[in-house]
Design a protein around this motif. Structure first.
Motif, PDB file in Angstrom:
ATOM      1  N   ASP A   1      19.311 -25.848  38.402  1.00  0.00           N
ATOM      2  CA  ASP A   1      18.896 -26.003  36.778  1.00  0.00           C
ATOM      3  C   ASP A   1      20.220 -25.421  35.770  1.00  0.00           C
ATOM      4  O   ASP A   1      20.280 -26.309  34.913  1.00  0.00           O
ATOM      5  CB  ASP A   1      17.641 -25.149  36.192  1.00  0.00           C
ATOM      6  N   SER A   2      20.948 -24.479  36.220  1.00  0.00           N
ATOM      7  CA  SER A   2      22.025 -24.139  35.229  1.00  0.00           C
ATOM      8  C   SER A   2      23.030 -25.092  35.412  1.00  0.00           C
ATOM      9  O   SER A   2      23.755 -25.283  34.426  1.00  0.00           O
ATOM     10  CB  SER A   2      22.626 -22.822  35.946  1.00  0.00           C
ATOM     11  N   MET A  44      24.623 -31.203  31.070  1.00  0.00           N
ATOM     12  CA  MET A  44      23.946 -32.202  29.962  1.00  0.00           C
ATOM     13  C   MET A  44      24.347 -31.625  28.563  1.00  0.00           C
ATOM     14  O   MET A  44      24.124 -32.316  27.537  1.00  0.00           O
ATOM     15  CB  MET A  44      22.505 -32.373  30.503  1.00  0.00           C
ATOM     16  N   GLY A  45      24.866 -30.391  28.744  1.00  0.00           N
ATOM     17  CA  GLY A  45      24.954 -29.663  27.385  1.00  0.00           C
ATOM     18  C   GLY A  45      23.731 -29.302  26.841  1.00  0.00           C
ATOM     19  O   GLY A  45      23.877 -29.277  25.425  1.00  0.00           O
ATOM     20  N   VAL A  46      22.721 -28.995  27.534  1.00  0.00           N
ATOM     21  CA  VAL A  46      21.490 -28.523  26.963  1.00  0.00           C
ATOM     22  C   VAL A  46      21.133 -27.114  27.659  1.00  0.00           C
ATOM     23  O   VAL A  46      21.926 -26.673  28.609  1.00  0.00           O
ATOM     24  CB  VAL A  46      20.214 -29.238  27.374  1.00  0.00           C
ATOM     25  N   ARG A  88      16.450 -23.631  29.775  1.00  0.00           N
ATOM     26  CA  ARG A  88      14.939 -23.540  29.497  1.00  0.00           C
ATOM     27  C   ARG A  88      14.717 -25.169  29.306  1.00  0.00           C
ATOM     28  O   ARG A  88      13.461 -25.669  30.008  1.00  0.00           O
ATOM     29  CB  ARG A  88      14.654 -22.831  28.271  1.00  0.00           C
ATOM     30  N   THR A  89      15.354 -25.912  28.682  1.00  0.00           N
ATOM     31  CA  THR A  89      15.153 -27.514  28.480  1.00  0.00           C
ATOM     32  C   THR A  89      15.035 -28.142  29.880  1.00  0.00           C
ATOM     33  O   THR A  89      14.024 -28.978  30.113  1.00  0.00           O
ATOM     34  CB  THR A  89      16.349 -28.017  27.612  1.00  0.00           C
ATOM     35  N   VAL A  90      15.985 -27.637  30.757  1.00  0.00           N
ATOM     36  CA  VAL A  90      16.022 -28.456  31.978  1.00  0.00           C
ATOM     37  C   VAL A  90      14.845 -28.188  32.797  1.00  0.00           C
ATOM     38  O   VAL A  90      14.262 -28.862  33.267  1.00  0.00           O
ATOM     39  CB  VAL A  90      17.352 -28.048  32.816  1.00  0.00           C
ATOM     40  N   SER A 137       8.019 -30.634  45.062  1.00  0.00           N
ATOM     41  CA  SER A 137       9.115 -29.586  44.885  1.00  0.00           C
ATOM     42  C   SER A 137      10.218 -30.536  43.936  1.00  0.00           C
ATOM     43  O   SER A 137      10.029 -31.593  43.878  1.00  0.00           O
ATOM     44  CB  SER A 137       9.912 -29.502  46.071  1.00  0.00           C
ATOM     45  N   ARG A 138      11.146 -29.780  43.518  1.00  0.00           N
ATOM     46  CA  ARG A 138      12.062 -30.702  42.910  1.00  0.00           C
ATOM     47  C   ARG A 138      12.943 -31.550  43.417  1.00  0.00           C
ATOM     48  O   ARG A 138      13.198 -32.633  43.000  1.00  0.00           O
ATOM     49  CB  ARG A 138      13.084 -29.413  42.212  1.00  0.00           C
ATOM     50  N   PHE A 139      13.199 -31.093  44.603  1.00  0.00           N
ATOM     51  CA  PHE A 139      14.033 -31.948  45.386  1.00  0.00           C
ATOM     52  C   PHE A 139      13.252 -33.033  45.651  1.00  0.00           C
ATOM     53  O   PHE A 139      13.827 -34.277  45.600  1.00  0.00           O
ATOM     54  CB  PHE A 139      14.507 -31.345  46.545  1.00  0.00           C
ATOM     55  N   GLN A 140      11.797 -33.157  46.131  1.00  0.00           N
ATOM     56  CA  GLN A 140      11.144 -34.190  46.464  1.00  0.00           C
ATOM     57  C   GLN A 140      10.985 -35.084  45.257  1.00  0.00           C
ATOM     58  O   GLN A 140      10.736 -36.215  45.228  1.00  0.00           O
ATOM     59  CB  GLN A 140       9.715 -33.690  47.021  1.00  0.00           C
ATOM     60  N   ALA A 141      11.066 -34.496  44.037  1.00  0.00           N
ATOM     61  CA  ALA A 141      10.814 -35.390  42.726  1.00  0.00           C
ATOM     62  C   ALA A 141      12.018 -36.396  42.642  1.00  0.00           C
ATOM     63  O   ALA A 141      12.026 -37.561  42.210  1.00  0.00           O
ATOM     64  CB  ALA A 141      10.724 -34.353  41.633  1.00  0.00           C
TER      65      ALA A 141
END
Length: 308
Positions: A262-263, A269-271, A274-276, A291-295
């Motif tokens: 996420d970081s 993306m310059g956000v 928390r937004t990510v 999971s995140r990867f599966q998404a």
């Protein structure tokens, strides 16, 4: 009776014909070849009949010659000889001017196909009417004992209309597979004739018909490879009906599929992180992933990352 050597005025005088009747008689006798136009005297009936028969034979010969020539052209046009393998005949159908002509040509080729029809279909603005027309055309082709295969974009599975017709295609024994990316729109008939979208990035740019030559065989080989690497529709996870992604969501999914945290995504993306995190949670739920990867992987398989 008009006798040979007798002039028309003489015969008319004997018969008591009026001027108008004489003109009609002159025109009819001249048309039948029974009147010599220079001397206005009667021609020999036997000679006139002979000339008429000769003219008829010449006309018949001309018609026969025209028939043979037309048949030869039709044979060359509709059924390219197998030995003519080194040359390709290309015809361009510009849109919208020749769009109807292309539709007619597709209908003709579907009816003339003898062995196999291959179809490659990227995402398009499908309508029930257009799908019904295609289904009717496919029914005609299948009745002729022709094998039909159709490749569609995986993201098409998110469209209820496509899923409905996909079931109808398969009930007709049309083979259907799906792939994350469909490079262009293409139809191939008996590996001898192909219709290809002129510009893969612009559906309105028209289409190219390629007849014969090794080029069509090469296109068929590319199709075979795409078919081999494609999946059966039931083997592909389906996203929610009508799902669409924003550019921001698509960017997040690409980085998720690459395994980024996420970081790192937030910095790219310059956000905020928390937004990510919020976006990742929404996308995971939307795609039914565990999971995140599966998404990210599931989005790629559905073709969502390459959607317009």
């Amino acid at each position: 009776m008009h006798q040979q050597g007798e002039s028309l005025p003489e015969a008319a005088d004997k018969l008591g014909l009026a001027a108008a009747e004489i003109d009609r008689a002159r025109a009819q006798l001249t048309r039948l070849g029974l009147l010599n136009p220079e001397t206005q005297t009667a021609a020999d009936v036997t000679a006139a009949l002979k000339r008429s028969l000769q003219n008829s034979h010449r006309l018949l010969d001309s018609l026969v010659e025209q028939h043979v020539r037309t048949a030869a052209l039709a044979k060359h046009y509709l059924r390219l000889p197998e030995e003519a393998d080194g040359h390709a005949h290309i015809e361009f159908f510009a849109w919208p001017d020749r769009r109807d002509q292309l539709s007619e040509r597709i209908n003709e080729l579907a009816e003339l196909a003898e062995h196999e029809v291959l179809g490659m279909h990227p995402v398009a603005t499908w309508t029930r009417e257009s799908l019904r027309e295609g289904l009717a055309r496919s029914e005609t082709t299948m009745r002729n004992g022709v094998r039909m295969r159709a490749l569609h974009a995986q993201i098409a599975l998110s469209n209820p209309l496509i899923r409905e017709f996909m079931g109808r295609w398969r009930r007709l024994n049309i083979e259907v597979r799906v792939a994350p990316v469909i490079p262009t729109r293409m139809l191939i008939y008996d590996r001898r004739i192909a219709i290809v979208q002129a510009d893969p990035q612009n559906h309105e740019a028209g289409s190219v018909l390629i007849r014969g030559g090794s080029l069509v065989k090469s296109l068929a080989a590319i199709y075979d490879y795409c078919w081999t690497t494609a999946s059966e529709p039931e083997d592909v996870p389906r996203s929610a009906d009508g799902v669409t992604l924003t550019e921001q969501q698509r960017a997040v999914l690409r980085m998720l599929a690459a395994g980024q945290k996420d970081s790192a995504i937030a910095r790219s993306m310059g956000v905020s992180t928390r937004t990510v995190t919020r976006l990742v949670s929404e996308l995971t739920a939307m795609l039914g992933a565990s999971s995140r990867f599966q998404a990210g992987v599931r989005a790629a398989r559905l073709g969502l990352l390459d959607a317009d």
